[in-house]
Every structure is written in structure tokens, then in C-alpha cells.
Design a protein around this motif. Structure first.
Motif, short mmCIF file in Angstrom:
data_model
loop_
_atom_site.label_atom_id
_atom_site.label_comp_id
_atom_site.label_asym_id
_atom_site.label_seq_id
_atom_site.Cartn_x
_atom_site.Cartn_y
_atom_site.Cartn_z
N UNK A 278 0.78 -1.23 0.00
CA UNK A 278 0.00 0.00 0.00
C UNK A 278 0.81 1.28 0.00
N UNK A 279 2.09 1.22 -0.33
CA UNK A 279 2.93 2.41 -0.35
C UNK A 279 3.12 2.91 -1.78
N UNK A 280 3.23 4.23 -1.92
CA UNK A 280 3.53 4.82 -3.22
C UNK A 280 5.05 4.85 -3.38
N UNK A 281 5.56 4.16 -4.40
CA UNK A 281 7.00 3.98 -4.59
C UNK A 281 7.42 4.61 -5.91
N UNK A 282 8.61 5.21 -5.91
CA UNK A 282 9.19 5.80 -7.12
C UNK A 282 10.63 5.32 -7.23
N UNK A 283 11.08 5.02 -8.45
CA UNK A 283 12.45 4.57 -8.68
C UNK A 283 13.21 5.65 -9.43
N UNK A 284 14.43 5.93 -8.98
CA UNK A 284 15.31 6.89 -9.63
C UNK A 284 16.44 6.14 -10.31
N UNK A 285 16.54 6.26 -11.64
CA UNK A 285 17.59 5.58 -12.41
C UNK A 285 18.80 6.49 -12.50
N UNK A 286 19.58 6.57 -11.43
CA UNK A 286 20.74 7.47 -11.40
C UNK A 286 22.02 6.80 -11.88
N UNK A 287 21.91 5.57 -12.36
CA UNK A 287 23.07 4.91 -12.96
C UNK A 287 23.11 5.30 -14.44
N UNK A 337 13.48 4.89 -4.25
CA UNK A 337 14.61 3.96 -4.32
C UNK A 337 15.55 4.44 -5.42
N UNK A 338 16.81 4.68 -5.06
CA UNK A 338 17.78 5.30 -5.97
C UNK A 338 18.81 4.27 -6.41
N UNK A 339 18.87 4.02 -7.71
CA UNK A 339 19.91 3.17 -8.27
C UNK A 339 21.16 4.01 -8.52
N UNK A 340 22.32 3.43 -8.28
CA UNK A 340 23.58 4.13 -8.53
C UNK A 340 24.45 3.27 -9.43
N UNK A 341 25.49 3.89 -9.98
CA UNK A 341 26.37 3.16 -10.90
C UNK A 341 27.07 2.03 -10.17
N UNK A 342 27.34 0.95 -10.90
CA UNK A 342 28.04 -0.20 -10.32
C UNK A 342 29.50 0.14 -10.11
N UNK A 343 29.76 0.79 -9.00
CA UNK A 343 31.08 1.36 -8.78
C UNK A 343 32.09 0.31 -8.32
N UNK A 344 33.28 0.40 -8.86
CA UNK A 344 34.39 -0.39 -8.35
C UNK A 344 35.02 0.38 -7.20
N UNK A 345 35.32 -0.31 -6.11
CA UNK A 345 35.74 0.40 -4.92
C UNK A 345 37.10 1.09 -5.07
N UNK A 346 37.81 0.85 -6.18
CA UNK A 346 39.08 1.55 -6.38
C UNK A 346 38.94 2.75 -7.32
N UNK A 347 37.72 3.13 -7.66
CA UNK A 347 37.49 4.29 -8.53
C UNK A 347 37.10 5.48 -7.65
N UNK A 348 38.08 6.30 -7.31
CA UNK A 348 37.83 7.40 -6.38
C UNK A 348 36.88 8.44 -6.96
N UNK A 349 36.92 8.66 -8.29
CA UNK A 349 36.03 9.66 -8.88
C UNK A 349 34.57 9.24 -8.79
N UNK A 350 34.30 7.95 -8.91
CA UNK A 350 32.93 7.47 -8.79
C UNK A 350 32.44 7.55 -7.34
N UNK A 351 33.33 7.34 -6.42
CA UNK A 351 32.96 7.48 -5.02
C UNK A 351 32.64 8.94 -4.68
N UNK A 352 33.41 9.87 -5.26
CA UNK A 352 33.13 11.29 -5.04
C UNK A 352 31.76 11.66 -5.60
N UNK A 353 31.41 11.04 -6.71
CA UNK A 353 30.08 11.28 -7.30
C UNK A 353 28.97 10.82 -6.36
N UNK A 354 29.19 9.70 -5.70
CA UNK A 354 28.21 9.19 -4.75
C UNK A 354 28.04 10.14 -3.57
#
Length: 451
Positions: A278-287, A337-354
Motif C-alpha cells: 500500500x505504499x507509493x513507490x518511485x524509482x530513480x535511475x541514477x546509474x 529507491x535510488x539506483x547508482x552506478x556499479x562502482x568499483x571500490x578503487x574508482x575514487x572519482x565514482x565514489x566522489x560522485x556518490x
């Protein structure tokens, strides 16, 4: 079995007016006993005393039309501008009785049947069932859920419990050889070296005090320690969505994790199960980094009937999140619910984006994101634990979603994560179906490893 999403459980009740004062009850009874013709005349008289309604879409002499909005969710939702709220489809219900249209005429066109929001029950309140039937239904659900969870950890149980049974055969007491075998079994189940050493210390103390002297007490001691570790982890991070006040909306969940761990599937299952209650849900495709990410989410959005906010590939993910937050507030959504890019933990620029996305969310909604869920593939074992360590440093992970728990003999990674990182396991994937994403239950998990 409790609700999957408990945050709105307090307002899911309908008042039956069983505790109305006697005077009000008498008036209701008198109303019910009034003949239909007399009731219609009273309604006409009352309508004549009411001020005329203004409606720019209604011509002279037209009946009053009651417009009721219904959620769309047929497919991807276009991005709303800041000046206009997102459009919603509307359904016209049957007209109300008016002086120009008597009650008998209004009844000639029956109202459309509104389908239940939940596919899991024919009656949300269960008013069509007796108390005994409700209790039997609940017991059946509990047994089914317990059985499914037991099947999901069957491979891990074979590695751990059945190996202990084999080792203990013919032994009259617990000695160092058995403890060595126990250590190997725990490490093979991916419980981890640190966690295994902690459990063995407890077992050795019990053996020295003559408290552990057979396989039954040995297994019970291990179960108690595993459950203690899992319960202790719930004191950190976010163990329940009820920790956020209901007046804070939307509840923002960010989902992070490397590619291939089942992140998109998890988002689709989360959206479906939360909406079903019974909840109103929205998905954000941020990847917007991976070309196929939005397409995969669009398929899940159409399948589950949940609106999706998306933009073209290469768009700033923080901008997509900003538009999604605006849309969620405009439509009164309960959960984003927010989807994010499948980040590799050694990519510092992607972590900064998060980190930038988290700042944007916090400016728009108080305390957002309220949860940052890291999706970990149980099959990866200790590699998943290392991913969790790295994400915890920069992403502020508050909980774990453990996927593919049914497809590995290394299900002990749940205990390793809980012990070494102090993060609660929020959800577990135990199959491919939509309802195979379940709230992680430490008691059922531990029981499933040994029984």
C-alpha cells in the motif's frame, strides 16, 4: 510473518465505528431503516440547500463528477519540470445523486471494482475469515517462510553442520582434534578467521567448565554465539525503516554495489514488495554510467507498475536524483529507491560522485538518504566483505542486502560482515521470484544452519 515494510503499518486500519456513542449508533440505525424513497427525498432537499459547486469543466446542468486519481506505473515516467507537477491518470467514478439525477438513475451504472493493492491477500483486513482461520493462515505463512529460508542455506548447512556430525561420530568427548575440525568447517563456510577464533574461544571456555561435553551442547553454543553477533550488529547502521519518523517523506533508499551482484534485480524486488503493502513507490535511475542500466530498470518498473525517473546516458546522476526528489514530493510518494552506478571500490572519482548525490538528497529531504544499502553477492564470500569495507569508508553504508544466498555454500559471510563491520543484514535474496527477497531474520538463519 510480519510485514515486509513496517513504516506505514500504523495507518492501514479502517474504522468500523464499533465504539461510537449510543446516540450516534441510534442515528445510524435510524438511517439504515429509512425507506429508499424517503432517503432520496432527504438527499434532494439537502442538495438544494448546499451552495452551487463551481467547476470549469462542467457545463450548465451537468452532473457532479467525482474524479479519483489512480497511480499510473505503466512505464518510465518522463522527468517533471520544476514548475509543473507530474501528470496522473484519472478515472471517473459513478456520478453522485443530484436533483437532476435521482439516486435510482445514478445506481444504474455500477462503479468499477478497485483491485486490491496487494497480490498476497484477498482482504487486507481479513474480515472474510474467522480468528481460527487467520491464525492458521499466519502459521502456514510462518512455516513456508521458515522452510524457504532453510532451503536457501542448505548448502552452507551441509558444509558446516553435517561435517560436524561426521567428525563427532565415535568420539566420547570434545578434544583439540575436534576443535581443529570445527575451525576448518567454520572457515569453509566463510564465517571468517576473526569470527571463527571468537567462537572457538567461547567453545573452549565451555569445554573447560564442563558445560560443553557433547555434540548437542556444542552446536547450541555455536548457535548462541552466531545469533549474538547478528543481534549486536543491529545496534549500528539502520536496522529498521521505522527509525525514521513517518512525517519525513519520501523515505530515500540509495542502493550501491559493484556490477553483477544483483543490484538492479534487488531494486525491482524492493519496489514490488513495498508497493504491494500500500505504499507509493518511485524509482530513480541514477546509474547513467552504464548504457543498459536504465533499460533494465525500465523493464522492472513496467513489470511491477512502479513509476521510473530516468534521463539519457551521461547525465549527471545528482541531477537525476534532484528531479526524482522533486517528483516524489510532488506526487506524495512514500519511498524513493535510488539506483547508482556499479562502482568499483578503487574508482575514487565514482565514489566522489556518490558523496555528491548524498549531499543533494540531504538538502531536499530531511535526513536523506535514510538508508544506504550495499548489495553483496553471497557467492563472492570474503571478496564481498572487502567490498563492504571499502564502501563503508566513503559511502556511509547502513545495511547489507545479501543476494544469491540460496546458491552458495558460503552463506556464513553474513556473520563475518556483521561481526567485522557491525552492519546489519537488512534483506536476503533466496530465489529468483519477486517475493524471494525477504527481510533477514537472524533466528531463522542460525536455525537453518544447524537444523
Amino acid at each position: 510473518m510480519g510485514l515486509f515494510w513496517k513504516r506505514k503499518s500504523g495507518d492501514q486500519f479502517v474504522s468500523l465505528k464499533l465504539n461510537e456513542p449510543l446516540a450516534a449508533a441510534d442515528k445510524l440505525a435510524e438511517r439504515l431503516e429509512t425507506p429508499a424513497a424517503e432517503t432520496a427525498s432527504v438527499d434532494r432537499a439537502r442538495a438544494q440547500t448546499l451552495p452551487p459547486q463551481t467547476n470549469s469543466t462542467r457545463g450548465p446542468g451537468s452532473p457532479v463528477i467525482d474524479l479519483e486519481p489512480t497511480p499510473t506505473g505503466a512505464g518510465p515516467t518522463p522527468i517533471p519540470s520544476e514548475r509543473t507537477a507530474p501528470e496522473k491518470e484519472i478515472t471517473v467514478t459513478r456520478p453522485l445523486p443530484t436533483p437532476e439525477r435521482p439516486a435510482e438513475v445514478a445506481k444504474s451504472k455500477p462503479a468499477a471494482t478497485v483491485p486490491s493493492r496487494s497480490p498476497f491477500a484477498t482482504s487486507v483486513l481479513g474480515l472474510n475469515l474467522s480468528l481460527e482461520e487467520l491464525q492458521a493462515q499466519e502459521a502456514a505463512l510462518e512455516q513456508e517462510f521458515s522452510a524457504r529460508f532453510r532451503r536457501a542455506v542448505a548448502a552452507t548447512r551441509e558444509t558446516l553442520s553435517e561435517r560436524l556430525d561426521t567428525v563427532f561420530q565415535g568420539l566420547k568427548q570434545i578434544d583439540e582434534n575436534l576443535l581443529d575440525e570445527l575451525e576448518e568447517a567454520l572457515i569453509a563456510a566463510d564465517i571468517g578467521v576473526a569470527t571463527t577464533q571468537h567462537i572457538l574461544e567461547t567453545v573452549r571456555r565451555g569445554v573447560a567448565r564442563k558445560q560443553i561435553n557433547d555434540l548437542v551442547t556444542l552446536k547450541q553454543a555455536i548457535k548462541d554465539e552466531l545469533l549474538k553477533i547478528l543481534r549486536q550488529s543491529e545496534k549500528q547502521g539502520v536496522a529498521s525503516e521505522t527509525s525514521v519518523p513517518e512525517n519525513v517523506a519520501p523515505y530515500v533508499m540509495m542502493v550501491v554495489g559493484v556490477n553483477g551482484v544483483g543490484k538492479t534485480t534487488t531494486i525491482g524486488k524492493l519496489a514490488s514488495r513495498i508497493k504491494a503493502e500500500g505504499n507509493d513507490v518511485l524509482i530513480c535511475a541514477a546509474d547513467t554510467f552504464r548504457a543498459a542500466a536504465s533499460d533494465q530498470l525500465a523493464i522492472w518498473a513496467e513489470r511491477t507498475g512502479v513509476p521510473l525517473i530516468q534521463q539519457k546516458q551521461g547525465t549527471d546522476p545528482a541531477a537525476v536524483l534532484f528531479d526524482s526528489l522533486k517528483a516524489a514530493k510532488a506526487r506524495g510518494s512514500d519511498v524513493l529507491i535510488v539506483d547508482t552506478a556499479g562502482r568499483l571500490h578503487n574508482k575514487s572519482n565514482l565514489m566522489a560522485e556518490l558523496e555528491k548525490m548524498k549531499r543533494v538528497a540531504g538538502r531536499e529531504v530531511e535526513g536523506a538518504p535514510h538508508e544506504t544499502l550495499l548489495v553483496v553477492d553471497a557467492v563472492t564470500g570474503q571478496n564481498g566483505l572487502e567490498q563492504a569495507r571499502q564502501f563503508l569508508k566513503v559511502a556511509g553504508v547502513t545495511g547489507i542486502v545479501l543476494t544469491k544466498l540460496d546458491g552458495t555454500a558460503k552463506g556464513g559471510i553474513a556473520v563475518a560482515i556483521a561481526n567485522e563491520l557491525g552492519l546489519p543484514i537488512r534483506y536476503a535474496g533466496i530465489g529468483e521470484k519477486v517475493d524471494d527477497l525477504v527481510v533477514f531474520d537472524p533466528q531463522l538463519y542460525v536455525n537453518g544452519l544447524f537444523e
